[in-house]
Design an enzyme around this catalytic site. Sequence first.
Site, PDB file in Angstrom:
ATOM      1  N   GLU A  90      18.885  -5.811  13.103  1.00  0.00           N
ATOM      2  CA  GLU A  90      18.280  -7.057  13.545  1.00  0.00           C
ATOM      3  C   GLU A  90      18.447  -8.148  12.488  1.00  0.00           C
ATOM      4  OE1 GLU A  90      14.905  -5.681  16.668  1.00  0.00           O
ATOM      5  OE2 GLU A  90      14.377  -5.394  14.583  1.00  0.00           O
ATOM      6  N   CYS A 103      17.331 -14.326   7.789  1.00  0.00           N
ATOM      7  CA  CYS A 103      16.848 -13.078   7.203  1.00  0.00           C
ATOM      8  C   CYS A 103      17.803 -11.981   7.689  1.00  0.00           C
ATOM      9  CB  CYS A 103      15.424 -12.841   7.690  1.00  0.00           C
ATOM     10  SG  CYS A 103      14.722 -11.293   7.114  1.00  0.00           S
ATOM     11  N   CYS A 110      16.400   2.361   7.034  1.00  0.00           N
ATOM     12  CA  CYS A 110      16.059   2.293   5.616  1.00  0.00           C
ATOM     13  C   CYS A 110      15.561   3.664   5.180  1.00  0.00           C
ATOM     14  CB  CYS A 110      14.956   1.266   5.386  1.00  0.00           C
ATOM     15  SG  CYS A 110      14.619   0.967   3.632  1.00  0.00           S
ATOM     16  N   CYS A 114       8.549   3.271   3.177  1.00  0.00           N
ATOM     17  CA  CYS A 114       7.262   2.609   2.917  1.00  0.00           C
ATOM     18  C   CYS A 114       6.394   2.816   4.153  1.00  0.00           C
ATOM     19  CB  CYS A 114       7.465   1.119   2.634  1.00  0.00           C
ATOM     20  SG  CYS A 114       8.524   0.838   1.188  1.00  0.00           S
ATOM     21  N   CYS A 117       5.880   0.001   7.003  1.00  0.00           N
ATOM     22  CA  CYS A 117       7.041  -0.769   7.472  1.00  0.00           C
ATOM     23  C   CYS A 117       7.720  -0.053   8.637  1.00  0.00           C
ATOM     24  CB  CYS A 117       8.027  -0.955   6.320  1.00  0.00           C
ATOM     25  SG  CYS A 117       9.566  -1.759   6.812  1.00  0.00           S
ATOM     26  N   GLY A 163      16.469  -2.501   5.788  1.00  0.00           N
ATOM     27  CA  GLY A 163      17.203  -1.853   4.703  1.00  0.00           C
ATOM     28  C   GLY A 163      16.785  -2.296   3.321  1.00  0.00           C
ATOM     29  N   GLU A 164      17.256  -1.543   2.347  1.00  0.00           N
ATOM     30  CA  GLU A 164      16.983  -1.854   0.938  1.00  0.00           C
ATOM     31  C   GLU A 164      18.301  -2.350   0.333  1.00  0.00           C
ATOM     32  OE1 GLU A 164      14.615  -2.270  -1.361  1.00  0.00           O
ATOM     33  OE2 GLU A 164      16.311  -2.558  -2.705  1.00  0.00           O
ATOM     34  N   SER A 193      15.683  -9.191  -1.916  1.00  0.00           N
ATOM     35  CA  SER A 193      14.342  -8.619  -1.951  1.00  0.00           C
ATOM     36  C   SER A 193      14.465  -7.112  -2.105  1.00  0.00           C
ATOM     37  CB  SER A 193      13.622  -8.965  -0.642  1.00  0.00           C
ATOM     38  OG  SER A 193      12.325  -8.430  -0.629  1.00  0.00           O
ATOM     39  N   SER A 216       9.000  -6.456  -3.714  1.00  0.00           N
ATOM     40  CA  SER A 216       7.916  -6.110  -2.792  1.00  0.00           C
ATOM     41  C   SER A 216       6.925  -5.227  -3.535  1.00  0.00           C
ATOM     42  CB  SER A 216       8.492  -5.388  -1.574  1.00  0.00           C
ATOM     43  OG  SER A 216       9.397  -6.245  -0.916  1.00  0.00           O
ATOM     44  N   LEU A 217       5.904  -5.843  -4.065  1.00  0.00           N
ATOM     45  CA  LEU A 217       4.991  -5.134  -4.964  1.00  0.00           C
ATOM     46  C   LEU A 217       3.875  -4.426  -4.179  1.00  0.00           C
ATOM     47  CD1 LEU A 217       5.064  -4.891  -8.065  1.00  0.00           C
ATOM     48  CD2 LEU A 217       3.290  -6.661  -8.142  1.00  0.00           C
ATOM     49  N   HIS A 218       3.064  -5.177  -3.479  1.00  0.00           N
ATOM     50  CA  HIS A 218       2.004  -4.674  -2.582  1.00  0.00           C
ATOM     51  C   HIS A 218       0.861  -3.949  -3.278  1.00  0.00           C
ATOM     52  CE1 HIS A 218       4.785  -5.878   0.435  1.00  0.00           C
ATOM     53  NE2 HIS A 218       5.583  -4.838   0.294  1.00  0.00           N
ATOM     54  N   ASN A 292       1.684  -7.055   9.045  1.00  0.00           N
ATOM     55  CA  ASN A 292       1.962  -7.082  10.484  1.00  0.00           C
ATOM     56  C   ASN A 292       1.795  -5.683  11.049  1.00  0.00           C
ATOM     57  OD1 ASN A 292       2.815  -9.877  10.884  1.00  0.00           O
ATOM     58  ND2 ASN A 292       4.463  -9.337   9.478  1.00  0.00           N
ATOM     59  N   CYS A 335       7.927  -9.810   9.301  1.00  0.00           N
ATOM     60  CA  CYS A 335       8.217  -8.882   8.204  1.00  0.00           C
ATOM     61  C   CYS A 335       7.746  -7.480   8.542  1.00  0.00           C
ATOM     62  CB  CYS A 335       7.506  -9.295   6.924  1.00  0.00           C
ATOM     63  SG  CYS A 335       7.999 -10.887   6.347  1.00  0.00           S
TER      64      CYS A 335
HETATM   65  N1  SAH Z   1      13.665  -3.253   1.259  1.00  0.00           N
HETATM   66  C1  SAH Z   1      13.524  -4.612   0.801  1.00  0.00           C
HETATM   67  C2  SAH Z   1      13.898  -5.570   1.868  1.00  0.00           C
HETATM   68  C3  SAH Z   1      12.972  -5.587   3.079  1.00  0.00           C
HETATM   69  S1  SAH Z   1      12.136  -7.060   2.958  1.00  0.00           S
HETATM   70  C4  SAH Z   1      12.116  -4.828   0.292  1.00  0.00           C
HETATM   71  O1  SAH Z   1      11.288  -3.947   0.478  1.00  0.00           O
HETATM   72  O2  SAH Z   1      11.857  -5.831  -0.338  1.00  0.00           O
HETATM   73  C5  SAH Z   1      10.889  -6.919   4.043  1.00  0.00           C
HETATM   74  C6  SAH Z   1       9.587  -7.372   3.437  1.00  0.00           C
HETATM   75  O3  SAH Z   1       8.587  -7.160   4.413  1.00  0.00           O
HETATM   76  C7  SAH Z   1       9.194  -6.532   2.236  1.00  0.00           C
HETATM   77  O4  SAH Z   1       8.476  -7.313   1.317  1.00  0.00           O
HETATM   78  C8  SAH Z   1       8.291  -5.521   2.882  1.00  0.00           C
HETATM   79  O5  SAH Z   1       7.454  -4.878   1.959  1.00  0.00           O
HETATM   80  C9  SAH Z   1       7.558  -6.381   3.859  1.00  0.00           C
HETATM   81  N2  SAH Z   1       6.925  -5.612   4.914  1.00  0.00           N
HETATM   82  C10 SAH Z   1       7.244  -4.388   5.361  1.00  0.00           C
HETATM   83  N3  SAH Z   1       6.421  -4.004   6.340  1.00  0.00           N
HETATM   84  C11 SAH Z   1       5.567  -5.020   6.529  1.00  0.00           C
HETATM   85  C12 SAH Z   1       4.503  -5.231   7.425  1.00  0.00           C
HETATM   86  N4  SAH Z   1       4.163  -4.325   8.330  1.00  0.00           N
HETATM   87  N5  SAH Z   1       3.830  -6.404   7.338  1.00  0.00           N
HETATM   88  C13 SAH Z   1       4.182  -7.354   6.438  1.00  0.00           C
HETATM   89  N6  SAH Z   1       5.195  -7.213   5.578  1.00  0.00           N
HETATM   90  C14 SAH Z   1       5.878  -6.051   5.616  1.00  0.00           C
END
Ligand code: SAH
Length: 342
Positions: A90, A103, A110, A114, A117, A163-164, A193, A216-218, A292, A335
Amino acid sequence: MNSVPGPYDATRERLADLMADQPAYRVGQVWRGLHVNARRPAEMTELPPLLRKRLDSSLPPALQPISESVSDKGETVKWLFALQDGARVETVLMHYRDRTTVCVSSQAGCAMRCSFCATGQAGFTRHLSAGEIVEQVVAAIRQAKAHPTGERRVSNVVFMGMGEPLANYDRLWPAIVRLHDDIGISARHLTVSTVGVVPGIRRLATEKLPVNLAVSLHAANDRLRESLVPLNKRYPLSVLTEACRSYVAAKGRRLSFEWALIDGVNDRAEDAAELAAIAVPLAAHVNLIPLNPTPGYAVVGSSPGRVRQFRDGLTDLGVKATIRRNRGSDIDAACGQLAARA
Ligand code: SAH
C-alpha cells in the site's frame, strides 16, 4: 522475484540495449520521460510510435493498482498495488497546505512484529526492489498532477508505509538515490523511518545524502519498549540512542521520534519524563499520534485530552512535540493500518 523488471528497475544500460537501433540521445529522453515527467513509454509522444510500442511492452509497470481509496475530501489517497508476483503493498498520498507527501512501502509485509501495527501482525512477504519503491512515488506524482484543483507537485517522501526500510537497505538506498538524483526530491524532504535497526542507522550516517531520520520510539524504558517493539531486545535504548546521536552528529539533520499514544500504556506523566530524558540531549522532535485501531491489538489510542496533556507535559520538560493529524483512518490508510487486504 519479478520475471520482467519494471521500468524503474531498468538501468540506463538496459534502456540503451532496448534502443540499440536508435540515436544515442533517445536513452536520455526516455530516462527523463520516466523520471522527470513520470510518464509511461506509451505517453512519450516525442518518440516514434513503433519505439513507444516496443518500450511499452518491454517495460510494463511493476505495480498494478487493485484499489484506490480517497478520503479527507480528496486530500488523502491510498492505493493497494499488486506486484508482478502477486505480493501486495500500500501507498498513501497526502496533500497539505504547504506540501504534498507520499508515504511509501519498503517491503511487502514486515518482519518486525510490533504488537500494535497491522503490518507487523500480518508478517513478512518479501523485500521490494528499488524500482518497486520508486514506482510508488511515480504513481503518486501522476495522481498529484491531476489534482482536481490544479496540479500539485510531490515534495516529500516518507518511508513510513509497510515494512522496515533499514531491513531492506540494499534496495532502499538505490531507490533514495533515484528519487533524489533523477526525480529531483531534495534530501531534506526524504525521511527514513525505522523501528531501530541500529546497523542501518550507522550505515545511513556514512551516506552522502543527508536524509531525515525518524525513529519509532513509542517507549523510553527497555521493559515497556520490548513489549511493544520486539527488536528492542536486540538493540536496547542505550545502543539505539547512541546510534541516533552519531547520526545527528554526522548529518546535522534534526532527528524525530514517533510516539503512538496508547491509552494507559505510554501516555502517563512518567512516560513523558522518560521520553524527555532521551529527547532533550538529542534535540529530537517528537511526533505524537494517538494509536490507530488494528485488529490484533486490544488497547486503544489515547483520548484527544490525554494526547494534549502528554504534549503539554513534554513542552514543560523542554521537548518540541507536535500532534499529528490523523489522515485516512476511515480508509485504513492511517499509520500502522496498512495490511494490504484486498
Ligand atoms: N518500520 C518503520 C516504518 C513504518 S512507519 C518504522 O517502524 O518506523 C509506520 C509508523 O507508524 C511507525 O512509527 C509505527 O510505529 C507507527 N504505527 C504502527 N502501528 C501504529 C498504529 N496502530 N497507530 C499509530 N501508529 C502506528
